[in-house]
Scaffold this motif. Sequence first.
Motif, mmCIF file in Angstrom:
data_model
loop_
_atom_site.group_PDB
_atom_site.id
_atom_site.type_symbol
_atom_site.label_atom_id
_atom_site.label_comp_id
_atom_site.label_asym_id
_atom_site.label_seq_id
_atom_site.Cartn_x
_atom_site.Cartn_y
_atom_site.Cartn_z
ATOM 1 N N VAL A 1 72.829 69.051 -38.057
ATOM 2 C CA VAL A 1 74.263 68.980 -38.387
ATOM 3 C C VAL A 1 74.637 70.162 -39.277
ATOM 4 O O VAL A 1 75.614 70.877 -39.026
ATOM 5 C CB VAL A 1 74.609 67.647 -39.089
ATOM 6 C CG1 VAL A 1 76.069 67.671 -39.564
ATOM 7 C CG2 VAL A 1 74.385 66.461 -38.152
ATOM 8 N N PHE A 2 73.848 70.377 -40.325
ATOM 9 C CA PHE A 2 74.111 71.507 -41.221
ATOM 10 C C PHE A 2 73.986 72.829 -40.465
ATOM 11 O O PHE A 2 74.816 73.731 -40.634
ATOM 12 C CB PHE A 2 73.132 71.481 -42.401
ATOM 13 C CG PHE A 2 73.534 70.570 -43.520
ATOM 14 C CD1 PHE A 2 74.114 71.074 -44.671
ATOM 15 C CD2 PHE A 2 73.326 69.199 -43.425
ATOM 16 C CE1 PHE A 2 74.483 70.240 -45.718
ATOM 17 C CE2 PHE A 2 73.687 68.352 -44.464
ATOM 18 C CZ PHE A 2 74.273 68.870 -45.612
ATOM 19 N N ARG A 3 72.948 72.941 -39.642
ATOM 20 C CA ARG A 3 72.686 74.215 -38.965
ATOM 21 C C ARG A 3 73.818 74.616 -38.040
ATOM 22 O O ARG A 3 74.243 75.779 -38.038
ATOM 23 C CB ARG A 3 71.374 74.138 -38.167
ATOM 24 C CG ARG A 3 70.893 75.494 -37.665
ATOM 25 C CD ARG A 3 69.867 75.361 -36.567
ATOM 26 N NE ARG A 3 70.454 74.845 -35.335
ATOM 27 C CZ ARG A 3 71.185 75.581 -34.493
ATOM 28 N NH1 ARG A 3 71.432 76.851 -34.740
ATOM 29 N NH2 ARG A 3 71.689 75.033 -33.401
ATOM 30 N N VAL A 4 74.335 73.669 -37.237
ATOM 31 C CA VAL A 4 75.368 74.043 -36.265
ATOM 32 C C VAL A 4 76.681 74.402 -36.958
ATOM 33 O O VAL A 4 77.422 75.275 -36.481
ATOM 34 C CB VAL A 4 75.589 72.941 -35.197
ATOM 35 C CG1 VAL A 4 74.334 72.710 -34.382
ATOM 36 C CG2 VAL A 4 76.082 71.650 -35.808
ATOM 37 N N VAL A 5 76.971 73.769 -38.094
ATOM 38 C CA VAL A 5 78.182 74.136 -38.835
ATOM 39 C C VAL A 5 77.996 75.494 -39.500
ATOM 40 O O VAL A 5 78.889 76.344 -39.475
ATOM 41 C CB VAL A 5 78.555 73.053 -39.867
ATOM 42 C CG1 VAL A 5 79.837 73.458 -40.621
ATOM 43 C CG2 VAL A 5 78.769 71.701 -39.192
ATOM 44 N N GLU A 6 76.821 75.720 -40.088
ATOM 45 C CA GLU A 6 76.542 77.017 -40.708
ATOM 46 C C GLU A 6 76.604 78.144 -39.682
ATOM 47 O O GLU A 6 77.057 79.257 -39.995
ATOM 48 C CB GLU A 6 75.162 76.989 -41.367
ATOM 49 C CG GLU A 6 75.094 76.126 -42.622
ATOM 50 C CD GLU A 6 73.669 75.942 -43.119
ATOM 51 O OE1 GLU A 6 72.745 76.514 -42.504
ATOM 52 O OE2 GLU A 6 73.485 75.216 -44.127
ATOM 53 N N ALA A 7 76.170 77.876 -38.453
ATOM 54 C CA ALA A 7 76.157 78.893 -37.406
ATOM 55 C C ALA A 7 77.527 79.083 -36.747
ATOM 56 O O ALA A 7 77.689 79.993 -35.923
ATOM 57 C CB ALA A 7 75.127 78.520 -36.331
ATOM 58 N N GLY A 8 78.497 78.258 -37.109
ATOM 59 C CA GLY A 8 79.828 78.378 -36.520
ATOM 60 C C GLY A 8 79.965 77.685 -35.175
ATOM 61 O O GLY A 8 80.982 77.848 -34.501
ATOM 62 N N ASN A 9 78.972 76.884 -34.788
ATOM 63 C CA ASN A 9 79.045 76.155 -33.525
ATOM 64 C C ASN A 9 79.760 74.815 -33.671
ATOM 65 O O ASN A 9 79.942 74.090 -32.690
ATOM 66 C CB ASN A 9 77.638 75.933 -32.959
ATOM 67 C CG ASN A 9 76.972 77.250 -32.594
ATOM 68 O OD1 ASN A 9 77.619 78.175 -32.118
ATOM 69 N ND2 ASN A 9 75.672 77.362 -32.852
ATOM 70 N N ALA A 10 80.114 74.469 -34.893
ATOM 71 C CA ALA A 10 80.983 73.321 -35.181
ATOM 72 C C ALA A 10 81.819 73.690 -36.393
ATOM 73 O O ALA A 10 81.404 74.496 -37.236
ATOM 74 C CB ALA A 10 80.169 72.057 -35.437
ATOM 75 N N ASP A 11 83.022 73.112 -36.482
ATOM 76 C CA ASP A 11 83.921 73.414 -37.596
ATOM 77 C C ASP A 11 83.648 72.533 -38.803
ATOM 78 O O ASP A 11 83.814 72.958 -39.949
ATOM 79 C CB ASP A 11 85.373 73.231 -37.144
ATOM 80 C CG ASP A 11 85.708 74.097 -35.948
ATOM 81 O OD1 ASP A 11 85.784 75.324 -36.120
ATOM 82 O OD2 ASP A 11 85.878 73.552 -34.840
ATOM 83 N N VAL A 12 83.259 71.297 -38.537
ATOM 84 C CA VAL A 12 83.054 70.301 -39.590
ATOM 85 C C VAL A 12 81.790 69.516 -39.249
ATOM 86 O O VAL A 12 81.491 69.280 -38.076
ATOM 87 C CB VAL A 12 84.258 69.338 -39.698
ATOM 88 C CG1 VAL A 12 84.027 68.282 -40.777
ATOM 89 C CG2 VAL A 12 85.545 70.105 -39.985
#
Length: 361
Positions: A129-140
Motif C-alpha cells: 500500500v505504501f509502495r504504490v502510493v510512494e511510486a505514484g501508482n495510487a493517489d491515496v
Amino acid sequence: MDKELQAKLLPLRQKIDALDQQILDLINERARTAQAVGDVKHGHPGESPVFRPEREVQVIRALAQANEGPIDAASIDAIWSQIISVCRGLEQEIRVAYLGPAGSFSEQAAFEFMGNAISGVSCPNFDEVFRVVEAGNADVGIVPVENSTEGAVNRTLDLLLNTPLKIVGEHSILIRHCLLTKSGTMDGVTRVMAHPQALAQCQHWLGLHQPGLQREPAASNAEAARIAAEDPTVAAIASDIAARAWGLNIVEEGIQDDPMNRTRFLAIGRMPTLPTGGDMTSLILAVPNEAGAVYQMLTPLAEHGVSMARFESRPARTGQWEYYFYVDIEGHQDDPQVAVALELLRKRCAFFKILGSFPKQ
C-alpha cells in the motif's frame, strides 16, 4: 388501495417526484461546476490537487451545522460524501490503495472515506500500500493504525517511520467479525484463518465455541475468505461483505469478543492539507535515553496549551532499549500555538518527524 387513502397519497408522491427532479438537476449542475473547477486546475498542474481533504470536510461540516432536520448529521455526511466523490471523479479518477483482496475491512474503509467513485488498488500487504502510493501508482492509501481491542497496528507504525508520505485523513469503522465457510456449516472444517489481529479479537469466542480448530494467520481477512471459498476444510473470520464477495455462507455473526470493536484507519498521500479548525497532527519523536527526557520532551505541549490525544511507543531496534514515540496532538501544525510548541519540541528531540496534519473525523 382505499380510494380516500390513494387520493391523499397522490399529491404527496407527485411532490416527491418533482423534488427528486429538482435534486437531480441540482446535482448535475454541481457536477458541471466541478468539471469547470477541474478545467481551471488543469491549467495549473500540481498546484491544486483534485482531492482536498480539508475542503471536503469543511463542506460537510458546514452543511451539518446548517441542517435543520429531520435528516441527522451522520446521514448528511453519508449523502454528501458520495456526491463529492462523484463530482471529484468527474475532475479526475482517484486511485486508492488498500489491503485486499475484495471484501476486506480496509476496502470498506476506503470506500466509506473516499466514496464509491474511486478506482480501487488492491494490495497483498501494508508494505505494498505504501509502495504504490510512494511510486505514484495510487493517489491515496488506506491503512489501519489502531484497534480498540488489540491496540496499535505495529506494521503501519513502522512503515510511517520512513515513508515520505503524509497522513491526510482518518476514518473509523465498527468491526463486526463473522465465521464463514463454503457450506454454511462446520462439517469437515479443521482450520480457521484470519489476519492475526482478527484472530486475537475473537480468541475468547473461538476458545469457547470452536476450541478444536487450528488457528492460522492470513495476510488479510479477505484473503482468508478467498482461501475458504476454495477449501471446504477452512473457516474464515471476515465481514459479511467478504462473505458476499467470495460466495461464502455465514455460520455465526458477531463473534468478536468486544461488541464495540472499532478500527481506526489513516489515509496517506502526497497532497498538503490546510487547517479546518478541527484538526489533528501526528508526530514521531525520540529522545536520548536519560532520566526525565520524555517529560522534558512533552513540556512544550503543556506550556502552549496543546492537548495530546494519543501516545504510543515502538522499539527503535538499536539494541539499546531506545524507543520512537508516536504522538497525536490536537490542532494543525500551522495553528500559531501548535507551530510554536512544535518548534520547541523539535529542538528537544533526538528525532522529530511530522507525519501530517489532517481533519479529525
